[in-house]
Design a protein around this motif. Structure first.
Motif, PDB file in Angstrom:
ATOM      1  N   ARG A 180       0.813  -1.219   0.000  1.00 41.50           N
ATOM      2  CA  ARG A 180       0.000   0.000   0.000  1.00 41.50           C
ATOM      3  C   ARG A 180       0.845   1.267   0.000  1.00 41.50           C
ATOM      4  O   ARG A 180       0.521   2.234  -0.683  1.00 41.50           O
ATOM      5  CB  ARG A 180      -0.922   0.014   1.221  1.00 41.50           C
ATOM      6  CG  ARG A 180      -2.072  -0.923   1.131  1.00 41.50           C
ATOM      7  CD  ARG A 180      -2.904  -0.844   2.386  1.00 41.50           C
ATOM      8  NE  ARG A 180      -4.131  -1.606   2.216  1.00 41.50           N
ATOM      9  CZ  ARG A 180      -4.805  -2.131   3.201  1.00 41.50           C
ATOM     10  NH1 ARG A 180      -4.404  -1.979   4.444  1.00 41.50           N
ATOM     11  NH2 ARG A 180      -5.910  -2.799   2.953  1.00 41.50           N
ATOM     12  N   PHE A 220      -9.525   2.346   1.786  1.00 36.85           N
ATOM     13  CA  PHE A 220      -8.264   2.555   1.088  1.00 36.85           C
ATOM     14  C   PHE A 220      -8.442   3.251  -0.256  1.00 36.85           C
ATOM     15  O   PHE A 220      -7.605   4.051  -0.653  1.00 36.85           O
ATOM     16  CB  PHE A 220      -7.487   1.239   0.922  1.00 36.85           C
ATOM     17  CG  PHE A 220      -6.097   1.471   0.401  1.00 36.85           C
ATOM     18  CD1 PHE A 220      -5.153   2.146   1.178  1.00 36.85           C
ATOM     19  CD2 PHE A 220      -5.724   1.064  -0.865  1.00 36.85           C
ATOM     20  CE1 PHE A 220      -3.862   2.395   0.709  1.00 36.85           C
ATOM     21  CE2 PHE A 220      -4.442   1.300  -1.358  1.00 36.85           C
ATOM     22  CZ  PHE A 220      -3.517   1.961  -0.562  1.00 36.85           C
ATOM     23  N   GLN A 243      -5.741  -5.780  -4.735  1.00 36.80           N
ATOM     24  CA  GLN A 243      -4.556  -6.544  -4.359  1.00 36.80           C
ATOM     25  C   GLN A 243      -4.579  -7.838  -5.162  1.00 36.80           C
ATOM     26  O   GLN A 243      -5.593  -8.541  -5.193  1.00 36.80           O
ATOM     27  CB  GLN A 243      -4.544  -6.832  -2.858  1.00 36.80           C
ATOM     28  CG  GLN A 243      -3.254  -7.467  -2.408  1.00 36.80           C
ATOM     29  CD  GLN A 243      -3.147  -7.577  -0.897  1.00 36.80           C
ATOM     30  OE1 GLN A 243      -4.150  -7.565  -0.193  1.00 36.80           O
ATOM     31  NE2 GLN A 243      -1.929  -7.688  -0.406  1.00 36.80           N
ATOM     32  N   TRP A 301      -0.072  -4.833  -5.541  1.00 40.34           N
ATOM     33  CA  TRP A 301      -1.224  -3.944  -5.683  1.00 40.34           C
ATOM     34  C   TRP A 301      -1.226  -3.294  -7.055  1.00 40.34           C
ATOM     35  O   TRP A 301      -0.162  -3.000  -7.619  1.00 40.34           O
ATOM     36  CB  TRP A 301      -1.169  -2.846  -4.618  1.00 40.34           C
ATOM     37  CG  TRP A 301      -1.466  -3.359  -3.246  1.00 40.34           C
ATOM     38  CD1 TRP A 301      -0.593  -3.999  -2.411  1.00 40.34           C
ATOM     39  CD2 TRP A 301      -2.701  -3.302  -2.567  1.00 40.34           C
ATOM     40  NE1 TRP A 301      -1.229  -4.335  -1.235  1.00 40.34           N
ATOM     41  CE2 TRP A 301      -2.530  -3.915  -1.308  1.00 40.34           C
ATOM     42  CE3 TRP A 301      -3.961  -2.789  -2.884  1.00 40.34           C
ATOM     43  CZ2 TRP A 301      -3.557  -4.014  -0.372  1.00 40.34           C
ATOM     44  CZ3 TRP A 301      -4.979  -2.891  -1.951  1.00 40.34           C
ATOM     45  CH2 TRP A 301      -4.780  -3.501  -0.708  1.00 40.34           C
TER      46      TRP A 301
END
Length: 148
Positions: A23, A70, A134, A140
């Motif tokens: 991330r 996110f 993901q 990612w």
């Protein structure tokens, strides 16, 4: 992973695909891609293979962003960098992520003063066609559209 980001074809805006191991790297690569895609004009820096390269990034800006998830964090982080860029006439080419989870990031943006943009100016980071996923190997991928 060979690429950090790539420009995708889009009819009216800028669309970016971003690749990362985690991330934190996804946010960092998205920031880099957002500013590299519009090629800021930076005195003392060179353009090579379509990217701006600066020997030094003398400007640092601390940011802390909190969001609901996110996907929103990615958009809000880039929006904060875009806001700071507009206010200070700067472009950010790298970031150090100090802390991150699914809804919060604390980072230092690093960049340089600019005189304008060679390609165009980004008006906003959008949720249109936003993809953040993901992969099965843990890496990612994100696709982001910027309104120009």
């Amino acid at each position: 992973m060979k690429k950090d980001f790539e420009l995708l074809s889009h009819t009216a805006d800028i669309k970016l695909r971003v690749y990362a191991h985690d991330r934190a790297q996804l946010l960092r690569h998205a920031l880099m891609g957002m500013f590299q895609s519009v090629r800021p004009q930076v005195p003392g820096c060179a353009v090579k293979d379509g990217r701006v390269f600066c020997k030094q990034l003398p400007i640092s800006r601390e940011v802390s962003v909190q969001s609901g998830d996110f996907e929103a964090l990615l958009v809000d982080f880039l929006s904060e960098a875009l806001y700071l860029s507009d206010v200070h006439n700067e472009a950010y080419f790298d970031a150090t992520i100090h802390a991150i989870d699914a809804t919060h990031v604390r980072a230092t943006l690093r960049g340089a003063a600019i005189t304008g943009f060679e390609v165009t100016e980004i008006k906003a980071v959008t949720y249109h066609d936003l993809v953040v996923r993901q992969e099965s190997d843990g890496s990612w991928v994100a696709e982001i559209v910027f309104d120009i």
